[in-house]
Structures are given as C-alpha cells and as structure tokens.
Write a protein that holds these residues in place. Sequence first.
Motif, mmCIF file in Angstrom:
data_model
loop_
_atom_site.group_PDB
_atom_site.id
_atom_site.type_symbol
_atom_site.label_atom_id
_atom_site.label_comp_id
_atom_site.label_asym_id
_atom_site.label_seq_id
_atom_site.Cartn_x
_atom_site.Cartn_y
_atom_site.Cartn_z
ATOM 1 N N LYS A 14 0.847 -1.271 -0.074
ATOM 2 C CA LYS A 14 0.085 0.140 0.065
ATOM 3 C C LYS A 14 0.899 1.291 0.101
ATOM 4 C CE LYS A 14 -3.574 2.460 0.231
ATOM 5 N NZ LYS A 14 -4.860 2.786 -0.881
ATOM 6 N N ALA A 15 1.930 1.177 0.846
ATOM 7 C CA ALA A 15 2.789 2.153 0.941
ATOM 8 C C ALA A 15 3.394 2.554 -0.410
ATOM 9 C CB ALA A 15 3.866 2.205 1.891
ATOM 10 N N ARG A 16 3.892 1.551 -1.216
ATOM 11 C CA ARG A 16 4.648 1.795 -2.309
ATOM 12 C C ARG A 16 3.434 2.423 -3.638
ATOM 13 N NH1 ARG A 16 8.647 -0.228 -5.211
ATOM 14 N NH2 ARG A 16 9.571 -1.715 -3.438
ATOM 15 N N GLU A 17 2.204 1.690 -3.408
ATOM 16 C CA GLU A 17 1.400 2.329 -4.335
ATOM 17 C C GLU A 17 0.930 3.606 -4.262
ATOM 18 O OE1 GLU A 17 -3.737 2.113 -4.367
ATOM 19 O OE2 GLU A 17 -2.672 0.531 -3.818
ATOM 20 N N VAL A 18 0.943 4.159 -2.979
ATOM 21 C CA VAL A 18 0.572 5.787 -2.625
ATOM 22 C C VAL A 18 1.741 6.598 -2.966
ATOM 23 C CG1 VAL A 18 0.066 7.217 -0.792
ATOM 24 C CG2 VAL A 18 -0.948 5.055 -0.788
ATOM 25 N N VAL A 19 3.084 5.912 -2.603
ATOM 26 C CA VAL A 19 4.193 6.963 -2.895
ATOM 27 C C VAL A 19 4.616 7.117 -4.706
ATOM 28 C CG1 VAL A 19 6.670 7.055 -2.710
ATOM 29 C CG2 VAL A 19 5.255 6.650 -0.651
ATOM 30 N N GLU A 20 4.121 5.943 -5.243
ATOM 31 C CA GLU A 20 4.343 5.958 -6.636
ATOM 32 C C GLU A 20 3.325 6.893 -7.422
ATOM 33 O OE1 GLU A 20 4.162 1.924 -7.938
ATOM 34 O OE2 GLU A 20 6.319 1.534 -7.472
ATOM 35 N N LYS A 21 2.027 7.023 -6.619
ATOM 36 C CA LYS A 21 1.146 7.658 -7.197
ATOM 37 C C LYS A 21 1.494 9.395 -7.018
ATOM 38 C CE LYS A 21 -3.745 9.314 -6.145
ATOM 39 N NZ LYS A 21 -4.818 9.005 -5.091
ATOM 40 N N TYR A 22 2.127 9.623 -5.748
ATOM 41 C CA TYR A 22 2.277 11.121 -5.738
ATOM 42 C C TYR A 22 3.721 11.461 -5.798
ATOM 43 C CZ TYR A 22 -2.218 11.258 -3.080
ATOM 44 O OH TYR A 22 -3.697 11.270 -3.097
ATOM 45 N N CYS A 23 4.688 10.685 -5.764
ATOM 46 C CA CYS A 23 5.987 11.106 -5.797
ATOM 47 C C CYS A 23 7.071 10.247 -6.818
ATOM 48 C CB CYS A 23 6.528 10.630 -4.128
ATOM 49 S SG CYS A 23 5.391 11.334 -2.874
ATOM 50 N N SER A 24 6.432 9.892 -7.617
ATOM 51 C CA SER A 24 7.112 8.911 -8.816
ATOM 52 C C SER A 24 8.310 9.709 -9.260
ATOM 53 C CB SER A 24 6.328 8.438 -9.896
ATOM 54 O OG SER A 24 5.520 7.332 -9.514
ATOM 55 N N PHE A 25 8.175 11.186 -9.216
ATOM 56 C CA PHE A 25 9.127 11.880 -9.955
ATOM 57 C C PHE A 25 9.829 12.900 -9.020
ATOM 58 C CE2 PHE A 25 6.035 10.468 -13.125
ATOM 59 C CZ PHE A 25 6.917 9.499 -13.937
ATOM 60 N N MET A 26 9.780 12.867 -7.851
ATOM 61 C CA MET A 26 10.301 13.676 -6.711
ATOM 62 C C MET A 26 11.641 14.094 -7.138
ATOM 63 S SD MET A 26 8.403 15.022 -4.394
ATOM 64 C CE MET A 26 6.955 14.519 -3.370
ATOM 65 N N PRO A 27 12.436 14.936 -6.708
ATOM 66 C CA PRO A 27 13.877 15.081 -7.456
ATOM 67 C C PRO A 27 14.867 14.554 -6.443
ATOM 68 C CG PRO A 27 12.914 16.907 -5.948
ATOM 69 C CD PRO A 27 11.817 16.459 -6.313
ATOM 70 N N TYR A 28 14.596 13.952 -5.600
ATOM 71 C CA TYR A 28 15.760 13.087 -4.743
ATOM 72 C C TYR A 28 15.259 11.629 -4.685
ATOM 73 C CZ TYR A 28 16.793 17.823 -3.825
ATOM 74 O OH TYR A 28 17.253 19.354 -3.955
ATOM 75 N N VAL A 88 5.961 17.182 -8.076
ATOM 76 C CA VAL A 88 5.004 16.663 -7.114
ATOM 77 C C VAL A 88 3.761 16.484 -7.715
ATOM 78 C CG1 VAL A 88 3.884 16.987 -4.809
ATOM 79 C CG2 VAL A 88 6.438 17.789 -5.257
ATOM 80 N N PHE A 89 3.104 15.461 -7.632
ATOM 81 C CA PHE A 89 2.187 15.150 -8.462
ATOM 82 C C PHE A 89 0.807 15.975 -7.654
ATOM 83 C CE2 PHE A 89 -2.128 12.591 -8.414
ATOM 84 C CZ PHE A 89 -2.391 12.691 -9.730
ATOM 85 N N ILE A 90 -0.047 16.515 -8.444
ATOM 86 C CA ILE A 90 -1.138 17.376 -7.758
ATOM 87 C C ILE A 90 -2.340 16.763 -8.324
ATOM 88 C CG2 ILE A 90 -2.427 19.376 -7.894
ATOM 89 C CD1 ILE A 90 0.557 19.631 -6.753
ATOM 90 N N VAL A 117 1.601 14.463 -19.124
ATOM 91 C CA VAL A 117 2.138 15.023 -17.990
ATOM 92 C C VAL A 117 2.485 16.214 -18.224
ATOM 93 C CG1 VAL A 117 2.857 12.804 -16.945
ATOM 94 C CG2 VAL A 117 4.439 14.335 -18.177
ATOM 95 N N ILE A 118 2.112 17.300 -16.972
ATOM 96 C CA ILE A 118 2.705 18.674 -17.338
ATOM 97 C C ILE A 118 2.947 19.244 -15.935
ATOM 98 C CG2 ILE A 118 1.739 21.043 -17.434
ATOM 99 C CD1 ILE A 118 -0.102 20.194 -19.655
ATOM 100 N N ASP A 119 4.214 19.643 -15.973
ATOM 101 C CA ASP A 119 4.724 20.396 -14.697
ATOM 102 C C ASP A 119 4.834 21.687 -14.523
ATOM 103 O OD1 ASP A 119 6.304 20.929 -12.516
ATOM 104 O OD2 ASP A 119 7.561 19.114 -12.632
ATOM 105 N N CYS A 120 4.329 22.387 -13.676
ATOM 106 C CA CYS A 120 4.434 23.803 -14.040
ATOM 107 C C CYS A 120 4.628 24.427 -12.433
ATOM 108 C CB CYS A 120 3.102 24.359 -14.757
ATOM 109 S SG CYS A 120 3.177 26.239 -14.738
#
Length: 709
Positions: free
Chosen positions: A188-202, A340-342, A360-363
């Motif tokens: 579950k943790a992996r699912e949520v983190v991949e949803k919101y944080c798959s492309f975090m800068p670190y 950060v996924f919005i 995907v759009i990052d602004c």
Amino acid sequence: MDKKGNLSINSENMFPIIKKWLYSDHDIFYREVISNACDAITKIKKMDMMGEYTLPDGYKPRVDIILNDKDKTIKIVDNGIGMTAEEVEEYINQVAFSGATDFLNKYKDKANADQIIGHFGLGFYSTFMVSDYVEIDTLSYKSDAESVHWTCDGGSDFEMKDGEKKEIGTTITLHLSDDCLEFCNEYKAREVVEKYCSFMPYEIYISRENEEGTETIKESEKRDDDVVIEVIEPKEKENAADSDKASEENKEEEKKLKIRRRPQLVNDTHPLWAKTPKDCTDDEYKEFYRKVFRDYKEPLFWIHLNMDYPFNLKGILYFPKINMEFESAEGTIKLYNNQVFIADNIKEVIPEYLMLLKGVIDCPDLPLNVSRSALQNDGFVKKISDYISKKVAEKLAGLCKTDKENYDKYWEDISPFIKYGCLKDDKFCEKMNDYILFKNLDGKYLTLPEALQINKEAEEAAAKDEATDENGNKVEADVVDAEGKPVNADENKATEDKKEEEKEKEPRTIYYVTDEQQQSQYINMFKAQKMDAFILNHNIDVPFIQQLEAKNQDIRFQRIDADLTDTFKSKTSKKAAAEFEEIEKDLGEKMKKALHNEQLVVKVEKLKDKKISSMLTVSEETRRMQDMMKMYAANGMMMGDLGMGGATLVLNANHPLVKYVMENKEGENVNTICEQLYDLARIQNAPLDAESMTKFVQRSNDIMMLLAK
C-alpha cells in the motif's frame, strides 16, 4: 457598545478541523511529508552552494520510508537541513507558518524559488489524519545546534526536549491509528508513494524496519551501506577435462554476496519531461508512456512542451490510439508542481478537448490552494491553458506540412480531438483550419483548401459541354427564348458573363456523405461525372461542419442528396424547359394524389444517367433542421412531425418508367408505379419506416405478379 479588536483562534477547536477537512484523501500525508523532506534537502544544498555550509564528501541526498507493521509506525527520514529548537518552535508549533516561505524570504537575493515545494506550512499536520501521535527527531546543519525531540498527540499540547539524533536531518515517526494501519503495509505504501512521488527530485526508498529478507549480488556490485551476511564462493566445475583450465575458470568467476535486502527505490529523479526534446529518444518516450499510463499500445505521436518564459512549464502530451467503438475516449493528463503530483485532468489548466489525450504537465508557477489539490482562481492559469492549446495546434500543423503521409495515417484517431477542439476553442479552430483532413470516396485524405478545389474542374467541364438532347444530338442551349424566338448572341454572352460573375461570389460547395451504403446511388452519380465527395459519418461532424462554415464564409457543406446541380442533368433549351414545367404541374398533382401527400414537390428533369428513374432531395437547410428536431425529440421535447417535409421528388424524364407515367396518366397501374417510384427514391435517402417498408414489400410482390402473368 462600540468595540474593536482581534479575532481569537482557539487551536483546540481548529485542530480537529485541520485533521478532518484539510485534505480530502488521507493517503496524501505521504506526499506532504515527503515533499517537506525534499524541501529540506534542497535547502541544505542551497546553503552549500552559497558557501554557508559544506556538504560532507560522498553526500547523497535521499528520503527513506521505513515501515514497521508490528509497531504500527511509519518513519520518514531525510538528510536535509534539519531544524533547531527555535525553528521547531517557529515552524511546527505555530500552525501555518511556512518554513519554505520564510526560507525564500530570508535568502531571496541569494537563491531562487526553484524546487522549493512547500508554501503554506500545513502539510506536516496531514500526518495527524492517520496518526494517534507523531514524533519529530531533528538535528540542524548549524555547527552549534543540538538535536530536538518533539511529540504531539493531535491535540493542542506538545512536548519538546533534547533529542538523541546524531546525523543532520529530520526523522518523523507516525504512530498510526487503528483504522489507518494499511499505510504501513509495504504494498500500500509503495502504491501511494508511486502515485504522488514517482518523480520527486531526490531518491526515495522504502524498506521494512528490522528487515530480515536477503538478496544475492555480485561482489563488484557491493555498496558501502550493504550488510553482508554470507560470502558465496563459486562452485567447482565438475568433470572438467583439464583440471588446470577448470581451476582458472573458477578464479575468473566472481564471488557472490548474500546481503540484507536493500531498500527499494520508488521514484525517478530525472523524469523525461525535465529533459530537452533533443536529448530524448523515441524509445524513451514510448517506455515513459507505458510506465506512467500502464498502456501497452504505442501512442501515435507526442508533443514535448518545454517553456521557460513567460512562465515555467514542461510536459509531454501523447496522442493515444483509441478504439472508439469499445473504449472510452477519456484520457488522463497528470499535473505536477515541481515534480510533485497534484491531480489528474484539472480543467482550468488543460483545455477540455485535450483531456482526451494522455500526458504529464509540470508547472511550478501554478497558483495552488492550501491543499495543493486544486487551483486558485487566477488569470495566469488561462494563459497556461492557451499556451498548451497553441503548442498542440503548432505541432499538428507542422506534422501536416512536413510529414503528410503519417498525418494521414493518424487522422482517424486524432480527428475526434481536433474536431472537438475546433468546436470548443475558436483560436484553435483558426490555427487548424487549413490542416483539417477530409477522406474522399476513394479513401484519400485532403485538406480543406484541397477539398474546395476538388470538384472545380468537373463543374467547369460540365459548364463548357455542348448541350445534348435525350438522343445524344447536339443542341445549342439558351439560343432561343421561351417563345422560341432567337436570342441575340451578344445578349446571350452578357447574360452568361453576369451568371459567371455571380457564381464567383457564391460560396464554394463541399459535398459530403453520411452513409455510404444508404447514399450509394448518389455516390455512383458523382463518380460517373468525375466528381468527389467526403465521408463525414461521425456524430461530431454535424456541429463540426457548421463551425467551419461559420469560420469560413466562402464555403458551405452540402450532403450529396441535397440537390441536383446542372452537372448531373442533360442540357435542354428554354423551350423544352418550359414544356417540362407544364408536365411537372400535371404529373405533380397525379403523384400527390397517388401518394396522399400534398406537401410533396415534384420536378421533372432529364438526368444524364438514364438508369435512374427517381430521386429524392432534401435541401441542406431543411435536413439540418430535421436533424436538430430529432435530437430535441430524443431528449424528450415535443417537436411535431419529423417526416420528410421539404422533400423534392425528382423524376428522370430520360427513364422509360417516368415516360410511361407522363404518357399514361390515367393508366390502370400508374398509381402503383408512382408509389413505387417514390419509395425507391426514399429508400436511397433514408431507411423506410416500418409501415412504409411493409407496403413497399407487398407492392413489389404485386408488381412481380403482374410480370409473371
């Protein structure tokens, strides 16, 4: 009483509201805390860049999520800037005092705002939505700083004392509520983190506390932080013919190490959209599409957005291949803010018609509300939306001009996007006007300017043809008037010139087909005269062509069964035309009486195709009105009779059946023939209703019985 003062906010009453209503989705606490951790890393790197701190050799920024389902805890650990006791007091104990905002204000002359994610200072409190109590252990980067331990059970009381943390950074420990234990489950943790944080800068790692699992690696792959449990020597090779050679091979084979299972990396710190388009390969674009959208059908093509001025925006929009019969046309455009996924499909940013796409759009410049899940009302957002629309139009136009062959192949899949976009966005429609494609009767795709020229030669050739009578003899058209008197040649030429001038001012006509099977007779007529039409058989095409007519005053669309132009008729003299008018009156009355239809308009024409006995035409305006009335009727509105009002029955004077009716108006079987001619015309225009079809079949049987006698 006259009194002024400041409103007093009671934190005991406010905190339950924050816990319950700050975020609609409780799993979002992962995003908020990890975002704060990334901010902390960004800050310490900026301090190093500005010379106010020196990072240790080999420093690797990272965020660790450590799960313990036995103790019901989640730890989020970062090696960022950390906090002093004063900063904990300021940023944690005072609700909504954002550390990110304070940091930017303090160093605004030395560092820009890039990559600082937090703005409101409320993200940390999302942890209380899932926790009975929360702990913070933090050590500031400052040389004289001491570690701090902070705890709070979600009320207005907290406890803060000296801590025992030795490494610079922050650890937040969540003691989960019984109804939120799913969040310390690894999957579950992996699912949520991949949803919101798959492309975090670190880099973000997930592991289980006191992990007992192991994995095997090659000795050369060992890292400094690996815990080696066992060294596995290579196995001796058996039955080797040459023992010295076998021994040498064993030496060359690498040792393997059994190590404690490593934390699993869950994000990509350098997403494809952050790169410049020239540094990305087609395979990378396709792999990114598969990974993000779980769609293993290859996209048709994509648009890479990369803009720094007047606002910062990056992204990739994919045009997917859609099976309109079996799949929803709804796409997904993921919106990010500093990686950060919005949210998905925020309509203020993404033009409505582009939500059919995937991308995907990052602004970073987006004006978000306090929960980052929606946008504040801002005219700036409209500029972003307009920019995206403009770039899509430019990409499509460029593709049409430089790679027409592939553009043709894509058209059936991308046409719903483009047509819907033209209906929804006038500017988009103007940009795409010359790059809309129409498929002709032979399956070839033409642009709008090409479509306007397609029948011009055939019409001009027909206009120049010498007139012929029904026997194929040449006649001079319009050389006599209605009374048979010769017309002056100069007069005739002046009349022709005037007609030509008026014709040039008229809108150009584009003919179209909505049902190739139903309108096959008309299609055959067009092909016989070397004329062409275009297939427009989707529901969106009706409003779409009306939009094009509104935007292009010099064109009009007309279904091929709307009228019969001179191109399809044999030319006749004015005298013959006058005679036909008399026949039309008599025959018209006969047909109306036989068909019990007083509204029917009957015309007698000499058509070039002698195999056609009768045709039915309904003017474009009338048919569009009928279609609109049917649409309203389908929505439950009473619109009266929806029959074939406004129709014109065209009888071909060159056909033997019509000639028979004209010459035998009182004949025994004339009524039957009239009814059959009418139904034959109708059936080529639209399906017969149940009652008419029953009569048509019975009448056909009766006619065949007459032939059998």
